[in-house]
Enzyme design. Structure first.
Site, PDB file in Angstrom:
ATOM      1  N   PRO A  11      -8.494   2.733   8.247  1.00 17.71           N
ATOM      2  CA  PRO A  11      -9.599   1.693   8.578  1.00 17.71           C
ATOM      3  C   PRO A  11      -9.704   0.921   7.463  1.00 17.71           C
ATOM      4  O   PRO A  11      -9.510   1.155   6.275  1.00 17.71           O
ATOM      5  CB  PRO A  11     -10.780   2.313   8.797  1.00 17.71           C
ATOM      6  CG  PRO A  11     -10.863   3.427   8.291  1.00 17.71           C
ATOM      7  CD  PRO A  11      -9.545   3.984   8.049  1.00 17.71           C
ATOM      8  N   ASN A  12      -9.306  -0.646   7.952  1.00 18.30           N
ATOM      9  CA  ASN A  12      -9.463  -2.082   7.104  1.00 18.30           C
ATOM     10  C   ASN A  12      -8.304  -2.266   6.088  1.00 18.30           C
ATOM     11  O   ASN A  12      -8.154  -3.206   5.656  1.00 18.30           O
ATOM     12  CB  ASN A  12     -10.750  -1.632   6.186  1.00 18.30           C
ATOM     13  CG  ASN A  12     -12.083  -1.673   7.148  1.00 18.30           C
ATOM     14  OD1 ASN A  12     -12.406  -2.619   7.815  1.00 18.30           O
ATOM     15  ND2 ASN A  12     -12.864  -0.495   6.824  1.00 18.30           N
ATOM     16  N   ARG A  19      -8.714  -8.765   1.620  1.00 12.53           N
ATOM     17  CA  ARG A  19      -9.902  -7.819   1.809  1.00 12.53           C
ATOM     18  C   ARG A  19     -10.252  -7.657   0.409  1.00 12.53           C
ATOM     19  O   ARG A  19      -9.605  -6.901  -0.221  1.00 12.53           O
ATOM     20  CB  ARG A  19      -9.777  -6.387   2.552  1.00 12.53           C
ATOM     21  CG  ARG A  19     -10.692  -5.368   2.419  1.00 12.53           C
ATOM     22  CD  ARG A  19      -9.938  -3.958   2.860  1.00 12.53           C
ATOM     23  NE  ARG A  19     -11.209  -3.003   2.666  1.00 12.53           N
ATOM     24  CZ  ARG A  19     -10.874  -1.662   2.658  1.00 12.53           C
ATOM     25  NH1 ARG A  19      -9.842  -1.134   2.624  1.00 12.53           N
ATOM     26  NH2 ARG A  19     -11.985  -1.061   2.420  1.00 12.53           N
ATOM     27  N   TYR A  24      -8.673  -4.576  -4.295  1.00 13.68           N
ATOM     28  CA  TYR A  24      -7.288  -4.030  -3.560  1.00 13.68           C
ATOM     29  C   TYR A  24      -6.106  -5.201  -3.886  1.00 13.68           C
ATOM     30  O   TYR A  24      -5.100  -4.856  -3.174  1.00 13.68           O
ATOM     31  CB  TYR A  24      -7.680  -3.971  -1.961  1.00 13.68           C
ATOM     32  CG  TYR A  24      -8.549  -3.221  -1.710  1.00 13.68           C
ATOM     33  CD1 TYR A  24      -8.610  -1.656  -1.775  1.00 13.68           C
ATOM     34  CD2 TYR A  24      -9.987  -3.494  -1.075  1.00 13.68           C
ATOM     35  CE1 TYR A  24      -9.260  -0.771  -1.673  1.00 13.68           C
ATOM     36  CE2 TYR A  24     -10.691  -2.315  -0.761  1.00 13.68           C
ATOM     37  CZ  TYR A  24     -10.549  -1.124  -1.242  1.00 13.68           C
ATOM     38  OH  TYR A  24     -11.593  -0.204  -0.882  1.00 13.68           O
ATOM     39  N   ASN A  75      -2.663   7.089   3.327  1.00 14.12           N
ATOM     40  CA  ASN A  75      -4.067   6.260   2.996  1.00 14.12           C
ATOM     41  C   ASN A  75      -4.808   6.157   3.861  1.00 14.12           C
ATOM     42  O   ASN A  75      -4.840   5.475   4.979  1.00 14.12           O
ATOM     43  CB  ASN A  75      -3.667   4.890   2.168  1.00 14.12           C
ATOM     44  CG  ASN A  75      -4.994   4.288   1.607  1.00 14.12           C
ATOM     45  OD1 ASN A  75      -6.105   4.719   1.608  1.00 14.12           O
ATOM     46  ND2 ASN A  75      -4.639   3.210   1.073  1.00 14.12           N
ATOM     47  N   ALA A  78     -11.475   4.886   4.268  1.00 15.41           N
ATOM     48  CA  ALA A  78     -12.699   5.469   4.146  1.00 15.41           C
ATOM     49  C   ALA A  78     -12.929   6.908   4.740  1.00 15.41           C
ATOM     50  O   ALA A  78     -13.597   7.668   4.535  1.00 15.41           O
ATOM     51  CB  ALA A  78     -13.862   4.541   4.877  1.00 15.41           C
ATOM     52  N   GLU A  99      -1.135  11.773  -0.926  1.00 18.07           N
ATOM     53  CA  GLU A  99      -2.026  10.996  -0.656  1.00 18.07           C
ATOM     54  C   GLU A  99      -2.063   9.714  -1.607  1.00 18.07           C
ATOM     55  O   GLU A  99      -1.739   9.936  -2.849  1.00 18.07           O
ATOM     56  CB  GLU A  99      -3.581  11.624  -1.168  1.00 18.07           C
ATOM     57  CG  GLU A  99      -4.712  10.870  -0.964  1.00 18.07           C
ATOM     58  CD  GLU A  99      -6.015  11.801  -1.295  1.00 18.07           C
ATOM     59  OE1 GLU A  99      -5.900  13.123  -1.564  1.00 18.07           O
ATOM     60  OE2 GLU A  99      -6.949  11.223  -1.090  1.00 18.07           O
ATOM     61  N   HIS A 101      -3.894   6.041  -2.638  1.00 18.69           N
ATOM     62  CA  HIS A 101      -5.074   4.952  -2.666  1.00 18.69           C
ATOM     63  C   HIS A 101      -4.409   3.893  -3.489  1.00 18.69           C
ATOM     64  O   HIS A 101      -4.170   3.930  -4.698  1.00 18.69           O
ATOM     65  CB  HIS A 101      -6.613   5.557  -3.124  1.00 18.69           C
ATOM     66  CG  HIS A 101      -7.010   6.649  -2.164  1.00 18.69           C
ATOM     67  ND1 HIS A 101      -7.396   6.441  -1.140  1.00 18.69           N
ATOM     68  CD2 HIS A 101      -6.827   8.083  -2.320  1.00 18.69           C
ATOM     69  CE1 HIS A 101      -7.638   7.546  -0.318  1.00 18.69           C
ATOM     70  NE2 HIS A 101      -7.354   8.557  -1.545  1.00 18.69           N
ATOM     71  N   ARG A 108     -14.717   4.212  -9.148  1.00 20.33           N
ATOM     72  CA  ARG A 108     -15.818   3.516  -7.915  1.00 20.33           C
ATOM     73  C   ARG A 108     -16.980   4.226  -7.653  1.00 20.33           C
ATOM     74  O   ARG A 108     -17.444   5.163  -8.408  1.00 20.33           O
ATOM     75  CB  ARG A 108     -14.972   3.072  -6.707  1.00 20.33           C
ATOM     76  CG  ARG A 108     -13.763   2.140  -7.354  1.00 20.33           C
ATOM     77  CD  ARG A 108     -12.841   1.955  -6.157  1.00 20.33           C
ATOM     78  NE  ARG A 108     -13.621   0.952  -5.175  1.00 20.33           N
ATOM     79  CZ  ARG A 108     -13.378   0.732  -3.915  1.00 20.33           C
ATOM     80  NH1 ARG A 108     -12.095   1.359  -3.451  1.00 20.33           N
ATOM     81  NH2 ARG A 108     -14.112   0.010  -3.310  1.00 20.33           N
TER      82      ARG A 108
HETATM   83  C1  DQA Z   1      -8.834   3.118  -0.396  1.00 20.01           C
HETATM   84  C2  DQA Z   1     -10.124   3.567  -1.119  1.00 20.01           C
HETATM   85  C3  DQA Z   1     -11.097   4.250  -0.191  1.00 20.01           C
HETATM   86  O1  DQA Z   1     -12.355   4.494  -0.815  1.00 20.01           O
HETATM   87  C4  DQA Z   1     -11.733   2.979   0.727  1.00 20.01           C
HETATM   88  O2  DQA Z   1     -12.736   2.995   1.920  1.00 20.01           O
HETATM   89  C5  DQA Z   1     -10.401   2.216   1.413  1.00 20.01           C
HETATM   90  C6  DQA Z   1      -9.191   2.151   0.580  1.00 20.01           C
HETATM   91  C7  DQA Z   1      -7.869   2.377  -1.219  1.00 20.01           C
HETATM   92  O3  DQA Z   1      -6.616   2.437  -0.906  1.00 20.01           O
HETATM   93  O4  DQA Z   1      -8.156   2.193  -2.489  1.00 20.01           O
HETATM   94  O5  DQA Z   1     -10.675   1.773   2.583  1.00 20.01           O
HETATM   95  O6  DQA Z   1      -8.319   3.999   0.337  1.00 20.01           O
END
Ligand code: DQA
Length: 149
Positions: A11-12, A19, A24, A75, A78, A99, A101, A108
């Site tokens: 998501p997002n 964003r 990011y 990735n 959340a 994985e 990020h 964080r």
């Molecule tokens: C994320 C880190 C997560 O905590 C966050 O909710 C994201 C992006 C990252 O790529 O840094 O949506 O996965």
């Protein structure tokens, strides 16, 4: 035919670029995908990128990964920190998982320090922005033996 790595984004991540750019960066998902396609081809791999804001759709895609994919880069956004359903799918998928990020989740909020995905992952790359996806491809190529790099 080159092995295909499925790259799943949660998501997002569709709104990358606009964003929270201080967290990011300014790179869009399309730009990350283009860089990965180039890197993959140099490594003897192909990539398929997908993004969903829906937990169920991500679970469906992980379940399907055993059919035709040599590896999974995830990735989960959340859902990383909340989804036992995604963890269970990853544990059952029989495909090596890496994985990723963009941000360094350990610098964080406390709630971002725990990842359900990590329990199913060979390794974790975080804090390098979009370049982390390319690093994950390098790791996948090493694991699959498609490169000597
Ligand atoms: C994320 C880190 C997560 O905590 C966050 O909710 C994201 C992006 C990252 O790529 O840094 O949506 O996965």
């Amino acid at each position: 035919m080159a092995p295909t790595i499925l790259v799943l984004n949660g998501p997002n991540l569709n709104i990358l670029g606009t964003r929270e750019p201080d967290v990011y960066g300014h790179e869009t998902m399309a730009e990350i995908e283009a860089a990965c396609a180039k890197r993959a081809s140099a490594l003897g791999l192909t990539v398929e990128f997908r993004q969903s804001n829906s937990e169920g759709e991500l679970v469906d895609w992980v379940q399907g990964a055993r059919n035709g994919y040599a590896g999974l880069i995830v990735n989960a956004g959340a859902y990383t920190h909340t989804s036992v359903a995604l963890l269970d799918a990853l544990l059952a998928c029989d495909v090596p998982v890496i994985e990723v990020h963009l941000s360094n989740i350990f610098q964080r909020d406390d709630f971002r320090h725990h990842s359900y995905v990590s329990k199913a992952a060979r390794g974790l790359i975080c804090g390098f922005g979009g370049f982390g996806y390319e690093m994950a491809l390098d790791a996948a190529a090493r694991m699959l033996g498609t490169t000597r790099e």
